[in-house]
Write a protein that holds these residues in place. Sequence first.
Motif, PDB file in Angstrom:
ATOM      1  N   TYR A 132      -3.483  10.229   5.464  1.00  0.00           N
ATOM      2  CA  TYR A 132      -2.828   9.355   6.418  1.00  0.00           C
ATOM      3  C   TYR A 132      -1.735  10.386   6.924  1.00  0.00           C
ATOM      4  CZ  TYR A 132       0.076   5.864   8.926  1.00  0.00           C
ATOM      5  OH  TYR A 132       0.762   5.325   9.922  1.00  0.00           O
ATOM      6  N   ARG A 133      -0.851  10.924   5.997  1.00  0.00           N
ATOM      7  CA  ARG A 133       0.456  11.889   6.493  1.00  0.00           C
ATOM      8  C   ARG A 133      -0.085  12.989   7.026  1.00  0.00           C
ATOM      9  NH1 ARG A 133       3.378  11.978   0.991  1.00  0.00           N
ATOM     10  NH2 ARG A 133       2.218  10.155   0.165  1.00  0.00           N
ATOM     11  N   PHE A 134      -1.116  13.460   7.011  1.00  0.00           N
ATOM     12  CA  PHE A 134      -1.527  14.689   7.459  1.00  0.00           C
ATOM     13  C   PHE A 134      -2.207  14.362   8.982  1.00  0.00           C
ATOM     14  CE2 PHE A 134      -5.250  17.089   9.125  1.00  0.00           C
ATOM     15  CZ  PHE A 134      -4.888  18.297   9.068  1.00  0.00           C
ATOM     16  N   TYR A 135      -2.689  13.312   9.332  1.00  0.00           N
ATOM     17  CA  TYR A 135      -2.886  12.731  10.648  1.00  0.00           C
ATOM     18  C   TYR A 135      -1.843  12.272  11.255  1.00  0.00           C
ATOM     19  CZ  TYR A 135      -7.999  13.035   9.883  1.00  0.00           C
ATOM     20  OH  TYR A 135      -9.352  13.495   9.487  1.00  0.00           O
ATOM     21  N   LEU A 136      -0.789  11.638  10.605  1.00  0.00           N
ATOM     22  CA  LEU A 136       0.494  11.401  11.405  1.00  0.00           C
ATOM     23  C   LEU A 136       1.128  12.602  11.800  1.00  0.00           C
ATOM     24  CD1 LEU A 136       2.042   8.870  12.008  1.00  0.00           C
ATOM     25  CD2 LEU A 136       3.518   9.588   9.985  1.00  0.00           C
ATOM     26  N   SER A 137       1.215  13.312  11.066  1.00  0.00           N
ATOM     27  CA  SER A 137       1.929  14.783  11.373  1.00  0.00           C
ATOM     28  C   SER A 137       1.148  15.477  12.357  1.00  0.00           C
ATOM     29  CB  SER A 137       2.175  15.744  10.206  1.00  0.00           C
ATOM     30  OG  SER A 137       0.972  16.026   9.589  1.00  0.00           O
ATOM     31  N   MET A 138      -0.082  15.439  12.512  1.00  0.00           N
ATOM     32  CA  MET A 138      -0.785  16.429  13.375  1.00  0.00           C
ATOM     33  C   MET A 138      -0.711  15.680  14.755  1.00  0.00           C
ATOM     34  SD  MET A 138      -2.008  19.063  12.295  1.00  0.00           S
ATOM     35  CE  MET A 138      -0.795  19.271  11.070  1.00  0.00           C
ATOM     36  N   ILE A 139      -0.841  14.283  14.809  1.00  0.00           N
ATOM     37  CA  ILE A 139      -0.693  13.725  16.132  1.00  0.00           C
ATOM     38  C   ILE A 139       0.760  13.838  16.650  1.00  0.00           C
ATOM     39  CG2 ILE A 139      -0.708  11.398  16.953  1.00  0.00           C
ATOM     40  CD1 ILE A 139      -3.052  10.571  15.031  1.00  0.00           C
ATOM     41  N   PHE A 140       1.771  13.495  15.739  1.00  0.00           N
ATOM     42  CA  PHE A 140       3.271  13.965  15.814  1.00  0.00           C
ATOM     43  C   PHE A 140       3.372  15.482  16.772  1.00  0.00           C
ATOM     44  CE2 PHE A 140       7.485  15.647  14.759  1.00  0.00           C
ATOM     45  CZ  PHE A 140       8.025  14.732  15.719  1.00  0.00           C
ATOM     46  N   LEU A 141       2.922  16.260  16.054  1.00  0.00           N
ATOM     47  CA  LEU A 141       3.138  17.608  16.543  1.00  0.00           C
ATOM     48  C   LEU A 141       2.449  17.926  17.903  1.00  0.00           C
ATOM     49  CD1 LEU A 141       2.806  19.727  13.463  1.00  0.00           C
ATOM     50  CD2 LEU A 141       5.065  19.220  14.437  1.00  0.00           C
ATOM     51  N   ARG A 185       0.895  -1.206   0.009  1.00  0.00           N
ATOM     52  CA  ARG A 185       0.089  -0.027   0.019  1.00  0.00           C
ATOM     53  C   ARG A 185       0.900   1.283  -0.019  1.00  0.00           C
ATOM     54  NH1 ARG A 185      -4.289  -0.308   4.652  1.00  0.00           N
ATOM     55  NH2 ARG A 185      -2.777  -2.087   5.382  1.00  0.00           N
ATOM     56  N   GLN A 186       0.494   2.027  -0.566  1.00  0.00           N
ATOM     57  CA  GLN A 186       0.850   3.833  -0.751  1.00  0.00           C
ATOM     58  C   GLN A 186       0.387   4.276   0.516  1.00  0.00           C
ATOM     59  OE1 GLN A 186       2.821   5.085  -3.451  1.00  0.00           O
ATOM     60  NE2 GLN A 186       3.378   3.355  -4.579  1.00  0.00           N
ATOM     61  N   THR A 187       1.195   5.303   1.096  1.00  0.00           N
ATOM     62  CA  THR A 187       0.391   6.117   2.221  1.00  0.00           C
ATOM     63  C   THR A 187      -0.408   7.062   1.618  1.00  0.00           C
ATOM     64  OG1 THR A 187       2.568   7.440   2.230  1.00  0.00           O
ATOM     65  CG2 THR A 187       2.303   5.541   3.816  1.00  0.00           C
ATOM     66  N   SER A 188      -1.425   7.496   1.985  1.00  0.00           N
ATOM     67  CA  SER A 188      -2.142   8.330   1.358  1.00  0.00           C
ATOM     68  C   SER A 188      -1.690   9.752   1.948  1.00  0.00           C
ATOM     69  CB  SER A 188      -3.594   8.068   1.571  1.00  0.00           C
ATOM     70  OG  SER A 188      -3.947   8.392   3.037  1.00  0.00           O
ATOM     71  N   GLY A 189      -2.166  10.865   1.205  1.00  0.00           N
ATOM     72  CA  GLY A 189      -1.875  12.100   1.809  1.00  0.00           C
ATOM     73  C   GLY A 189      -2.686  12.452   3.069  1.00  0.00           C
ATOM     74  N   ARG A 218       2.693   6.858  15.039  1.00  0.00           N
ATOM     75  CA  ARG A 218       2.596   5.629  14.288  1.00  0.00           C
ATOM     76  C   ARG A 218       1.657   4.769  15.072  1.00  0.00           C
ATOM     77  NH1 ARG A 218       9.063   5.133  12.563  1.00  0.00           N
ATOM     78  NH2 ARG A 218       8.909   6.454  10.781  1.00  0.00           N
ATOM     79  N   THR A 219       1.298   4.712  16.253  1.00  0.00           N
ATOM     80  CA  THR A 219       0.770   3.698  17.006  1.00  0.00           C
ATOM     81  C   THR A 219      -0.918   4.348  16.706  1.00  0.00           C
ATOM     82  OG1 THR A 219       2.268   3.273  18.312  1.00  0.00           O
ATOM     83  CG2 THR A 219       0.058   2.655  19.110  1.00  0.00           C
ATOM     84  N   ILE A 220      -0.979   5.450  16.717  1.00  0.00           N
ATOM     85  CA  ILE A 220      -2.540   6.235  16.977  1.00  0.00           C
ATOM     86  C   ILE A 220      -3.017   6.153  15.497  1.00  0.00           C
ATOM     87  CG2 ILE A 220      -3.870   8.207  17.770  1.00  0.00           C
ATOM     88  CD1 ILE A 220      -1.528   8.425  19.966  1.00  0.00           C
ATOM     89  N   ALA A 221      -2.236   6.805  14.604  1.00  0.00           N
ATOM     90  CA  ALA A 221      -2.560   7.055  13.393  1.00  0.00           C
ATOM     91  C   ALA A 221      -3.455   6.052  12.538  1.00  0.00           C
ATOM     92  CB  ALA A 221      -1.653   7.590  12.299  1.00  0.00           C
ATOM     93  N   PRO A 222      -2.879   4.805  12.666  1.00  0.00           N
ATOM     94  CA  PRO A 222      -3.651   3.630  11.697  1.00  0.00           C
ATOM     95  C   PRO A 222      -5.101   3.476  12.531  1.00  0.00           C
ATOM     96  CG  PRO A 222      -1.393   2.984  12.171  1.00  0.00           C
ATOM     97  CD  PRO A 222      -1.625   4.277  12.911  1.00  0.00           C
ATOM     98  N   CYS A 223      -5.008   3.751  14.023  1.00  0.00           N
ATOM     99  CA  CYS A 223      -6.548   3.513  14.495  1.00  0.00           C
ATOM    100  C   CYS A 223      -7.674   4.319  13.886  1.00  0.00           C
ATOM    101  CB  CYS A 223      -6.299   3.713  16.086  1.00  0.00           C
ATOM    102  SG  CYS A 223      -5.215   2.310  16.810  1.00  0.00           S
ATOM    103  N   ILE A 224      -7.266   5.404  13.522  1.00  0.00           N
ATOM    104  CA  ILE A 224      -8.247   6.334  12.811  1.00  0.00           C
ATOM    105  C   ILE A 224      -8.905   5.670  11.778  1.00  0.00           C
ATOM    106  CG2 ILE A 224      -8.645   8.642  11.808  1.00  0.00           C
ATOM    107  CD1 ILE A 224      -6.261   9.601  13.703  1.00  0.00           C
TER     108      ILE A 224
END
Length: 77
Positions: A25-34, A19-23, A68-74
């Motif tokens: 997913y990257r948006f949510y990953l970055s928001m959760i990271f910040l 799978r390719q990471t979608s935009g 990385r743990t929380i973002a896939p749960c969304i």
Amino acid sequence: MSDLTNNLSQMPGGPKKARQTSGEYRFYLSMIFLTAVPFCAVIWTYQLFKHAKMPAQGPIQSALSEARTIAPCIFWA
């Protein structure tokens, strides 16, 4: 019922593609990271003073691990 677990060539669609990471997913990953960085920095500092040694993960690595743990749960919910 037949067992298709040993013969994947009969399965429709064949093997799964990577799978390719979608935009999104990257948006949510970055928001959760910040959001996690300040909390992880405080926890890291607390552990540093309490145990008088460097924790195994730094605050950035810890925040990235949390994201990385929380973002896939969304997306799986």
